[in-house]
Design a protein around this motif. Structure first.
Motif, PDB file in Angstrom:
ATOM      1  N   UNK A   1      -1.154 -38.018  35.340  1.00  0.00           N
ATOM      2  CA  UNK A   1      -2.061 -37.750  34.219  1.00  0.00           C
ATOM      3  C   UNK A   1      -3.456 -37.396  34.699  1.00  0.00           C
ATOM      4  N   UNK A   2      -3.964 -36.316  34.181  1.00  0.00           N
ATOM      5  CA  UNK A   2      -5.323 -35.893  34.491  1.00  0.00           C
ATOM      6  C   UNK A   2      -6.132 -36.071  33.224  1.00  0.00           C
ATOM      7  N   UNK A   3      -7.306 -36.701  33.316  1.00  0.00           N
ATOM      8  CA  UNK A   3      -8.111 -36.869  32.105  1.00  0.00           C
ATOM      9  C   UNK A   3      -8.422 -35.510  31.500  1.00  0.00           C
TER      10      UNK A   3
ATOM     11  N   UNK B   1     -16.195 -20.010  35.316  1.00  0.00           N
ATOM     12  CA  UNK B   1     -16.482 -21.413  34.998  1.00  0.00           C
ATOM     13  C   UNK B   1     -16.010 -21.741  33.591  1.00  0.00           C
ATOM     14  N   UNK B   2     -16.239 -20.806  32.662  1.00  0.00           N
ATOM     15  CA  UNK B   2     -15.775 -21.033  31.283  1.00  0.00           C
ATOM     16  C   UNK B   2     -14.245 -21.151  31.275  1.00  0.00           C
ATOM     17  N   UNK B   3     -13.602 -20.269  32.046  1.00  0.00           N
ATOM     18  CA  UNK B   3     -12.141 -20.312  32.127  1.00  0.00           C
ATOM     19  C   UNK B   3     -11.636 -21.643  32.644  1.00  0.00           C
ATOM     20  N   UNK B   4     -12.246 -22.128  33.716  1.00  0.00           N
ATOM     21  CA  UNK B   4     -11.809 -23.417  34.272  1.00  0.00           C
ATOM     22  C   UNK B   4     -12.130 -24.536  33.289  1.00  0.00           C
ATOM     23  N   UNK B   5     -13.256 -24.421  32.609  1.00  0.00           N
ATOM     24  CA  UNK B   5     -13.630 -25.421  31.605  1.00  0.00           C
ATOM     25  C   UNK B   5     -12.550 -25.499  30.520  1.00  0.00           C
ATOM     26  N   UNK B   6     -12.095 -24.328  30.061  1.00  0.00           N
ATOM     27  CA  UNK B   6     -11.022 -24.310  29.064  1.00  0.00           C
ATOM     28  C   UNK B   6      -9.772 -24.983  29.620  1.00  0.00           C
ATOM     29  N   UNK B   7      -9.498 -24.723  30.940  1.00  0.00           N
ATOM     30  CA  UNK B   7      -8.317 -25.330  31.557  1.00  0.00           C
ATOM     31  C   UNK B   7      -8.393 -26.852  31.496  1.00  0.00           C
TER      32      UNK B   7
ATOM     33  N   UNK C   1      -9.499 -14.488  38.525  1.00  0.00           N
ATOM     34  CA  UNK C   1      -9.919 -15.550  39.453  1.00  0.00           C
ATOM     35  C   UNK C   1      -9.589 -16.922  38.876  1.00  0.00           C
ATOM     36  N   UNK C   2      -9.742 -17.080  37.556  1.00  0.00           N
ATOM     37  CA  UNK C   2      -9.442 -18.374  36.943  1.00  0.00           C
ATOM     38  C   UNK C   2      -7.982 -18.759  37.180  1.00  0.00           C
ATOM     39  N   UNK C   3      -7.082 -17.790  36.942  1.00  0.00           N
ATOM     40  CA  UNK C   3      -5.656 -18.063  37.117  1.00  0.00           C
ATOM     41  C   UNK C   3      -5.386 -18.504  38.555  1.00  0.00           C
ATOM     42  N   UNK C   4      -6.060 -17.848  39.503  1.00  0.00           N
ATOM     43  CA  UNK C   4      -5.856 -18.173  40.899  1.00  0.00           C
ATOM     44  C   UNK C   4      -6.496 -19.508  41.258  1.00  0.00           C
ATOM     45  N   UNK C   5      -7.640 -19.804  40.598  1.00  0.00           N
ATOM     46  CA  UNK C   5      -8.454 -20.946  41.028  1.00  0.00           C
ATOM     47  C   UNK C   5      -7.873 -22.273  40.544  1.00  0.00           C
ATOM     48  N   UNK C   6      -7.148 -22.280  39.426  1.00  0.00           N
ATOM     49  CA  UNK C   6      -6.651 -23.562  38.903  1.00  0.00           C
ATOM     50  C   UNK C   6      -5.749 -24.264  39.916  1.00  0.00           C
TER      51      UNK C   6
ATOM     52  N   UNK D   1      -9.690 -28.559  29.305  1.00  0.00           N
ATOM     53  CA  UNK D   1      -9.492 -29.024  27.932  1.00  0.00           C
ATOM     54  C   UNK D   1      -8.043 -28.851  27.483  1.00  0.00           C
ATOM     55  N   UNK D   2      -7.395 -27.780  27.977  1.00  0.00           N
ATOM     56  CA  UNK D   2      -6.098 -27.395  27.423  1.00  0.00           C
ATOM     57  C   UNK D   2      -4.944 -27.665  28.391  1.00  0.00           C
ATOM     58  N   UNK D   3      -5.146 -27.323  29.666  1.00  0.00           N
ATOM     59  CA  UNK D   3      -4.022 -27.323  30.592  1.00  0.00           C
ATOM     60  C   UNK D   3      -3.677 -28.681  31.153  1.00  0.00           C
ATOM     61  N   UNK D   4      -4.642 -29.598  31.189  1.00  0.00           N
ATOM     62  CA  UNK D   4      -4.428 -30.842  31.923  1.00  0.00           C
ATOM     63  C   UNK D   4      -3.179 -31.608  31.521  1.00  0.00           C
ATOM     64  N   UNK D   5      -2.815 -31.697  30.221  1.00  0.00           N
ATOM     65  CA  UNK D   5      -1.587 -32.450  29.899  1.00  0.00           C
ATOM     66  C   UNK D   5      -0.358 -31.814  30.544  1.00  0.00           C
ATOM     67  N   UNK D   6      -0.389 -30.466  30.679  1.00  0.00           N
ATOM     68  CA  UNK D   6       0.764 -29.768  31.241  1.00  0.00           C
ATOM     69  C   UNK D   6       0.880 -30.005  32.741  1.00  0.00           C
TER      70      UNK D   6
END
Lengths: 589, 589
Positions: free
Chosen positions: B251-253, B351-357, B34-39, B359-364
């Motif tokens: 840019x996303x914070x 929620x944890x998965x999206x939270x990690x996103x 679901x996380x992969x789909x939700x981002x 932190x990690x995915x936003x620059x990409x």
């Protein structure tokens, strides 16, 4: 309707052809009596609406002629009435106008919008919309309006200034100015009120004892306000009471009504639209119920849609001749009827009478004290106050009690428009709410009959393995989900269930939402190995079901009578006791 | 409810106690999928709502945790969804804001109002209010919203600017700016849309043929948007497409959601209140129907009132963490369910998965083209468009057809709020209108039975001198006057009538207005020498009638069954043929 279409819209064509001297005499006599009664009433209701006195007279001329042409009641007398005048005052109050000419223009505009709206409703045959006002809501609204009107007139009795359109604001304003009370005004006001109450309660029995007929005694008693007007006007003139601070009607322009036109200012229309709609509907409901009561007494009928046109053109007529919103009044119509009015021509004759009054009487009315007019209003409207509706609805129907209580409380404390709108919306909402959780009874056979009743109320027989539920409501979107949950809940309580029968004599409709729910219910029951049957489905409902796929999907059968289902399922279960259940054999065509 | 009250309000207490490693593994697997789909979905719906992309991620963290604690569905996945995002854009559009910070604050406020409203409804157990939305109105609204959403995304596909919340204004605005189309953006947009359509229609069968299981094929096909996002982001980064006018997310914070608070500006609340109510109800209805469908598949049950609290706290959570209105989404919940989510903990893991996103995915994600997101939205919402409801209602129910057509047309041409409000009001009005002129059938005895049916539809026996009318509707204020007119009209057509029987198996209510009408009808019929009888009055209705005076005044009798009335009146008329009618002998106790 077999009548030709022209006389459908012009009822005058129906009666004018047979009009003769005898009928004319009857109408003329009635007109004289109603004119005498209407002059002070018209002035008083103009005062109540916060308008110059002459506008009351103007509103009693052209509208009567328009109603004589377009109306269907033979005895209804239109003109300014108490509740509509109160609503007019409240509506115009929202505009915050101060110039007299602007206020008069607003009143004319209100009458015009209301007239156009009523005429439109009539032409589109939408008279049934008035049915959305329940009897208790109307009764509550009229009662609360009566109290508000009486309260609004107290300032004239005390001779002080006071503002407000709710009981609280009126009370506070009165309390603030009570020290400026004019003692002479108070004496006239209290005296006139007491006299009019006595005329109402004491004079009629007295006249009857003196040998007068009941009708004549009634008519004389109704002339009480005229006596009060004459006496107090003479007193005010003789003692020059105006110089001593007693507020008088003052100079009224002499002459027939002026031609007038409504304002077409968009802002004004936006503010007046909702009030005009409410005034129209309240006025129509009041008027139509008076007209129906009187028509029934003479075995005549009125046509509600044509009545809308009659009242609509009356209001347009009022707007074009310097008047304000009018409708059929109760007491004047009864007087008109009792005095023998035979056709709507009586109204036209009354219009001539009032027209003469504007030419001849106006100089004399300058000395009429406002307190006298206030006294006639107070005595008239206290007759409207009837709290028995609260007792009746409390005993009979909690939903109606809530609606009527809300109407009364909100009308008194917030205002007429909020009160009546809340009453209408609350009665609709509560009605829908009641149907959202319908009564569903498990039924069984009353022994020795083919009749099925609630297992909890009657001694009845049931078949093990068959659950028969009578649904006491139309199935539609508001209760569709409830039905599914309820039936599945009941099913969960029963063991070894093979058949669920929905007995539908009270199901007057199955809409699309409910159809989808039934399909879902059928599916779920099938998964549990339970067949779903319907019985006593009404003709119109069955017609529609046959246009859907539901009957093909149904796991059980549709039976004409519940008793047929009883016999068939009993036989089926006996077979099933020796052989596996053959539901397929029961599937409907 | 036998459950203790604390776990009634905190469903988490119910399932957390039995939570074990095996369940946790199932939930974690579902959460990853679901996380992969939700981002990408979260980013896209933020774009649809007219908000910065990161708000979509924020709205997918805290709300999921709140729902895991308070919600009752084991598979529902909450977060931003298409229709609610569209309604959010329309609501915020009314405020006419231009500053990004103000727009974000308005979105947070909207989520807050919506959350408080939903929670209140849940605590007050007013979930049934959602039933006022009929199935066809919902279906029509979702379909029209799908079209509007797709239209609103075209600007991103063309890389132009366009404004508007209706089909016409959007179309005009697109036409005006179409000459500014960016060809590279268009290529990406059309390419991504075509790719996603192929994934939806063509990839799944391909995977199935390649030997994959149906579930896995489904999940992989649902990951299509992720592939589109990865590929187009890499293209935009590799060719520096931003420099060539292709609009990118930018840019996303980086970081977890900020603490945020709603505005308490009264003007903003006034504007947002109605939209928030509509968003809440639409979101609730959508979410609850998804939750019920999934629960039924595993024989679980959800509690609609607790669902309100679950969604309410989710929205409050969204408001406090920089998000916007959320609800349970259809496709993500199905994915969650199919991927094996066993408890609401799956939501918390997501929620944890999206939270990690965050932190990690936003620059990409800075290089992600808006056109790709628009393509994912278009492909997703065109699945919502289903005009079959028009055909179904046309065949089955004209009233439903009118309501659904009005909903679709007004949503497209005037806007989402007017569309759905008009749909609700129209369905209520049309329902009341239908009951205002109820079906009244003259009935007779089906020979050889005790069953009575319509004389026009069935071969039945009648008794001369007795008119039996079956009233197919509850009697209440809206149809009270109709009944009186109708019965008197029928009576006028019959000669030598002695008895009128009202058969009431379908009368589920007699309110105060109808009671007064029945009293009047009884009076009028008495004057004509006709007795009025009632049969098959339901228990609850009879209970109330016994609290009124009506039964004492009734000229006839109340019979338990119509067949009893048939026998008694037949006997009475035989006696009457030799002796004068003794109605008094029939009066009920």
């Amino acid at each position: 309707m077999s009548r030709p279409s022209l006389s459908r819209y012009l009822p005058i064509l129906g009666w004018a052809r047979q009009y003769d001297g005898e009928t004319a005499t009857k109408d003329a006599v009635a007109a004289v009596i109603v004119t005498v009664m209407l002059v002070p009433q018209s002035l008083a209701y103009a005062l109540l609406a916060g308008l110059p006195a002459e506008m009351g007279l103007y509103a009693s001329i052209v509208p009567l002629v328009a109603y004589a042409i377009f109306g269907t009641s033979r005895a209804l007398a239109v003109g300014p009435v108490a509740v509509v005048s109160l609503m007019t005052a409240a509506a115009i109050g929202q505009l915050g106008l101060t110039e007299a000419a602007d206020i008069a223009l607003a009143a004319v505009t209100l009458a015009f919008i209301s007239g156009v709206f009523l005429t439109l409703l009539g032409v589109l045959k939408l008279g049934f919309l008035a049915n959305f006002l329940s009897h208790p809501v109307i009764a509550g609204f009229i009662t609360a309006s009566g109290v508000l009107i009486a309260a609004s007139q107290l300032k004239h009795i005390f001779g002080i200034k006071a503002e407000g359109h709710t009981l609280v604001s009126l009370g506070l304003s009165l309390a603030e100015h009570i020290d400026q009370t004019n003692p002479i005004t108070l004496a006239i006001g209290v005296g006139a009120t007491a006299f009019l109450f006595w005329v109402r309660k004491g004079l009629k029995p007295l006249l009857r004892r003196a040998g007068l007929g009941p009708h004549l005694a009634d008519v004389l008693a109704k002339a009480g306000p005229v006596a009060a007007v004459v006496v107090t006007t003479l007193l005010a003139w003789g003692f020059d009471l105006g110089a001593q601070g007693v507020r008088l009607v003052g100079e009224i322009p002499t002459g027939l009504p002026p031609l007038s036109a409504p304002s077409f200012d968009i802002g004004m229309w936006q503010t007046l639209l909702l009030p005009a709609v409410l005034i129209s509907i309240i006025g129509f409901v009041e008027s139509v119920s008076v007209a129906q009561t009187l028509a029934a007494k003479r075995r005549q009928r009125i046509d509600p849609d044509q009545e809308l046109i009659g009242l609509g053109t009356s209001n347009i007529g009022s707007a074009l001749s310097g008047g304000f919103p009018v409708t059929g009044g109760f007491s004047r119509s009864v007087v008109n009827f009792d005095a023998g009015a035979a056709t709507p021509a009586a109204g036209a004759f009354t219009a001539i009478g009032i027209g003469l009054a504007t030419l001849v009487l106006t100089p004399l009315l300058a000395y009429l004290p406002n307190a006298t007019l206030a006294a006639t209003i107070i005595v008239a409207v206290l007759g409207l106050v009837d709290l028995s509706i609260l007792k009746k609805t409390w005993a009979y129907s909690m939903v109606d009690f809530i609606a009527v209580t809300a109407t009364i409380v909100l009308t008194l404390l917030v205002g007429v428009e909020v009160g009546v709108s809340a009453g209408v919306m609350l009665s609709i909402f509560l009605h829908l709410y009641k149907t959202s959780k319908p009564h569903v009874a498990e039924v069984g056979l009353v022994p020795g009959t083919q009749h099925f009743r609630n297992v909890k109320r009657h001694k009845v027989e049931t078949i093990p393995g068959v659950l028969t539920l009578r649904v006491d409501e139309s199935l539609y979107f508001v209760n569709a989900r409830f039905l599914e949950d309820h039936v599945l809940g009941r099913v969960a309580e029963c063991d070894n269930l093979r058949h669920v029968v929905l007995m539908c004599p009270a199901v007057n409709e199955i809409d699309m939402s409910a159809l989808e729910t039934l399909e879902e219910l059928n599916r779920r029951l099938s998964e549990l190995g339970i067949a779903l049957h319907l019985t006593e489905v009404k003709g119109p409902v069955m017609d529609r079901l046959q246009r859907s796929h539901f009957l093909h999907e149904l796991s059980g059968q549709v039976f004409l009578a519940q008793y047929d289902a009883w016999c068939a399922l009993q036989a089926d279960l006996k077979t099933a006791a020796t052989a596996p259940l053959q539901n397929e054999g029961l599937v409907a065509e």
